[in-house]
Design an enzyme around this catalytic site. Structure first.
Site, PDB file in Angstrom:
ATOM      1  N   CYS A 112       0.819  -1.227   0.000  1.00 32.61           N
ATOM      2  CA  CYS A 112       0.000   0.000   0.000  1.00 32.61           C
ATOM      3  C   CYS A 112       0.851   1.274   0.000  1.00 32.61           C
ATOM      4  CB  CYS A 112      -0.938   0.016   1.196  1.00 32.61           C
ATOM      5  SG  CYS A 112      -2.033  -1.403   1.259  1.00 32.61           S
ATOM      6  N   HIS A 249      -3.201   7.114   3.591  1.00 29.92           N
ATOM      7  CA  HIS A 249      -3.705   5.860   3.034  1.00 29.92           C
ATOM      8  C   HIS A 249      -5.062   5.565   3.670  1.00 29.92           C
ATOM      9  CE1 HIS A 249      -4.151   1.948   1.514  1.00 29.92           C
ATOM     10  NE2 HIS A 249      -3.867   1.316   2.634  1.00 29.92           N
ATOM     11  N   ASN A 279     -10.512   0.428   0.740  1.00 25.41           N
ATOM     12  CA  ASN A 279      -9.051   0.456   0.688  1.00 25.41           C
ATOM     13  C   ASN A 279      -8.605  -0.030  -0.695  1.00 25.41           C
ATOM     14  OD1 ASN A 279      -6.329  -0.166   0.884  1.00 25.41           O
ATOM     15  ND2 ASN A 279      -6.497  -1.209   2.855  1.00 25.41           N
TER      16      ASN A 279
HETATM   17  O1  UT7 Z   1      -3.901  -1.365   3.674  1.00 21.52           O
HETATM   18  C1  UT7 Z   1      -3.644  -1.885   4.925  1.00 21.52           C
HETATM   19  C2  UT7 Z   1      -4.434  -3.115   5.165  1.00 21.52           C
HETATM   20  N1  UT7 Z   1      -5.327  -3.265   6.220  1.00 21.52           N
HETATM   21  C3  UT7 Z   1      -5.541  -2.510   7.305  1.00 21.52           C
HETATM   22  O2  UT7 Z   1      -4.994  -1.489   7.546  1.00 21.52           O
HETATM   23  C4  UT7 Z   1      -6.529  -3.042   8.282  1.00 21.52           C
HETATM   24  C5  UT7 Z   1      -6.183  -2.703   9.693  1.00 21.52           C
HETATM   25  N2  UT7 Z   1      -7.119  -3.308  10.582  1.00 21.52           N
HETATM   26  C6  UT7 Z   1      -8.433  -2.938  10.671  1.00 21.52           C
HETATM   27  O3  UT7 Z   1      -8.864  -2.037   9.995  1.00 21.52           O
HETATM   28  C7  UT7 Z   1      -9.302  -3.637  11.679  1.00 21.52           C
HETATM   29  O4  UT7 Z   1      -8.496  -4.440  12.494  1.00 21.52           O
HETATM   30  C8  UT7 Z   1     -10.430  -4.492  11.013  1.00 21.52           C
HETATM   31  C9  UT7 Z   1     -11.456  -3.569  10.358  1.00 21.52           C
HETATM   32  C10 UT7 Z   1      -9.841  -5.445   9.999  1.00 21.52           C
HETATM   33  C11 UT7 Z   1     -11.132  -5.297  12.093  1.00 21.52           C
HETATM   34  O5  UT7 Z   1     -11.690  -4.422  13.075  1.00 21.52           O
HETATM   35  P1  UT7 Z   1     -11.484  -4.707  14.625  1.00 21.52           P
HETATM   36  O6  UT7 Z   1     -12.201  -3.662  15.340  1.00 21.52           O
HETATM   37  O7  UT7 Z   1     -10.000  -4.852  14.848  1.00 21.52           O
HETATM   38  O8  UT7 Z   1     -12.244  -6.077  14.808  1.00 21.52           O
HETATM   39  P2  UT7 Z   1     -11.662  -7.481  15.273  1.00 21.52           P
HETATM   40  O9  UT7 Z   1     -10.824  -8.091  14.223  1.00 21.52           O
HETATM   41  O10 UT7 Z   1     -11.074  -7.329  16.655  1.00 21.52           O
HETATM   42  O11 UT7 Z   1     -13.018  -8.302  15.409  1.00 21.52           O
HETATM   43  C12 UT7 Z   1     -14.034  -7.950  16.339  1.00 21.52           C
HETATM   44  C13 UT7 Z   1     -15.209  -8.875  16.114  1.00 21.52           C
HETATM   45  C14 UT7 Z   1     -14.823 -10.339  16.014  1.00 21.52           C
HETATM   46  O12 UT7 Z   1     -15.829 -11.107  16.644  1.00 21.52           O
HETATM   47  P3  UT7 Z   1     -15.606 -11.698  18.126  1.00 21.52           P
HETATM   48  O13 UT7 Z   1     -14.378 -12.561  18.006  1.00 21.52           O
HETATM   49  O14 UT7 Z   1     -15.406 -10.517  18.998  1.00 21.52           O
HETATM   50  O15 UT7 Z   1     -16.858 -12.462  18.375  1.00 21.52           O
HETATM   51  C15 UT7 Z   1     -14.844 -10.628  14.531  1.00 21.52           C
HETATM   52  O16 UT7 Z   1     -15.112 -11.980  14.260  1.00 21.52           O
HETATM   53  O17 UT7 Z   1     -15.849  -8.568  14.873  1.00 21.52           O
HETATM   54  C16 UT7 Z   1     -15.975  -9.758  14.078  1.00 21.52           C
HETATM   55  N3  UT7 Z   1     -15.920  -9.398  12.678  1.00 21.52           N
HETATM   56  C17 UT7 Z   1     -17.016  -9.060  11.969  1.00 21.52           C
HETATM   57  N4  UT7 Z   1     -18.326  -8.963  12.300  1.00 21.52           N
HETATM   58  C18 UT7 Z   1     -19.182  -8.572  11.352  1.00 21.52           C
HETATM   59  C19 UT7 Z   1     -14.849  -9.333  11.879  1.00 21.52           C
HETATM   60  N5  UT7 Z   1     -15.220  -8.943  10.634  1.00 21.52           N
HETATM   61  C20 UT7 Z   1     -16.559  -8.767  10.673  1.00 21.52           C
HETATM   62  C21 UT7 Z   1     -17.510  -8.370   9.706  1.00 21.52           C
HETATM   63  N6  UT7 Z   1     -18.802  -8.296  10.095  1.00 21.52           N
HETATM   64  N7  UT7 Z   1     -17.184  -8.061   8.451  1.00 21.52           N
END
Ligand code: UT7
Length: 322
Positions: A112, A249, A279
């Protein structure tokens, strides 16, 4: 560095994939996506349209605005993680499409951060006198390497391309690029390279799609973006008050807001298009730059600061006077 940005252009494919559309594909809700990422919709390129096609249109728009014709282009640099194929480079395919027959062409691999890395690479080559102009493109078709069954990643990505033309003059003020290879496995596409060539098994296991440790990347991103901007401004002898527009970004609004807060830059001086585009990897910054210029938000003479982070792990900031 005596290099200016003389034109900017971008291109987004027409098809919109909305959060309600994704609700029908994976176990998610529109509210979760919007709240946790800031994304409402993203664009998806149609079958048969590749990264070089998006890149070519963005480049043509930038060239038109810079008033430079294909025959005069001397260098084409493309930042991408979704090249049309492993080789030849996407830059060579863009060179063919543009009929810029005299231009050198190569891709930059910095995930990225590819556009900012490419910008500073090309700018250095102009500044040294090797070339008189360059087109730098950030283009990605992430929909092609997205696992559409993984709700943790598939809601994040979109397709698009942005480009700038560089020429000698006053413009680029300074930069700060960096990398930390210890974080190589936080964000990657594991299969399809020399370590794990394509096999039936890698395809069955979806190892040709993006794998990411979201929480690790999130924490890294906030820290790396803020530190890199501070270092870049310091090198330029500027402060945050000199920045008219921060162009980060676009990976997650919460990352952008946290980095801006650390920097003490108010959100009305931050370009955000993630709600409409998702993204787009290396395309995110040049697309946001083009939108800021076309809407009049970034005016000639204003100071802009681009800051990227991504797989590698990599980061990069470039400060410029538009
Ligand atoms: O270009 C660079 C590439 N990427 C990035 O910069 C991404 C950086 N990271 C992020 O933006 C965030 O970490 C995410 C958006 C990917 C995830 O958000 P988060 O607030 O860190 O959520 P998490 O991974 O801690 O997940 C929280 C909960 C989980 O459920 P449990 O385990 O608490 O029951 C996930 O399973 O949210 C769940 N979850 C979803 N629920 C509904 C994960 N994805 C989804 C979804 N819909 N799409």
């Amino acid at each position: 560095m005596n290099v200016r940005l003389s034109g900017v252009g971008s291109y987004l494919p027409e098809r919109v994939l909305s959060n309600p559309d994704l609700e029908k594909m994976v176990d998610t809700t529109s509210e979760w996506i919007l709240e946790r990422t800031g994304i409402r919709e993203r664009r998806i390129a149609p079958d048969g349209v590749a990264t070089s096609d998006l890149a070519t249109i963005a480049a043509q728009r930038a060239m038109e605005r810079a008033g430079i014709s294909a025959g005069d282009v001397e260098l084409i640099v493309v930042g991408t993680v979704t090249p049309d194929m492993m080789f030849p480079s996407t830059a060579c395919l863009v060179q063919r499409n543009l009929q810029a027959t005299g231009a050198a062409a190569f891709d930059v691999g910095a995930a990225c951060s590819g556009f900012v890395y490419g910008l500073m690479t090309a700018a250095s080559m102009i500044s040294s006198g090797l070339y008189r102009n360059a087109i730098v493109i950030g283009a990605d078709t992430l929909s092609r390497i997205t696992d559409w069954t993984d709700r943790g990643t598939c809601v994040l990505f979109g397709d698009g391309a942005g480009a700038v033309v560089l020429e000698p003059g006053e413009g680029i003020l300074g930069s700060c690029l960096g990398a930390d290879g210890k974080g190589w496995d936080a964000l990657m596409q594991p299969a399809g390279g020399s370590l794990m060539p394509a096999t039936h098994e890698t395809v069955d296991k979806r190892l040709h799609t993006i794998k990411m440790n979201g929480n690790q990347v999130f924490k890294f991103a906030v820290r790396a973006m803020a530190n890199s901007v501070i270092e870049c401004l310091d090198r330029c002898g500027m402060t945050r008050d000199d920045v008219n527009l921060l162009i980060p970004h676009q990976a997650n609004t919460r990352i952008i807001e946290a980095a801006a807060a650390r920097l003490g830059i108010p959100l009305d001086r931050v370009a955000v298009n993630i709600d409409k585009c998702g993204n787009m990897s290396s395309a995110s910054i040049p697309v946001a730059l083009d939108q800021a210029v076309q809407s009049g938000r970034l005016k000639r003479g204003d100071v802009g600061v681009m800051v990227a982070f991504g797989g590698g792990l990599t980061w990069g900031t470039a400060a410029f006077r538009w």
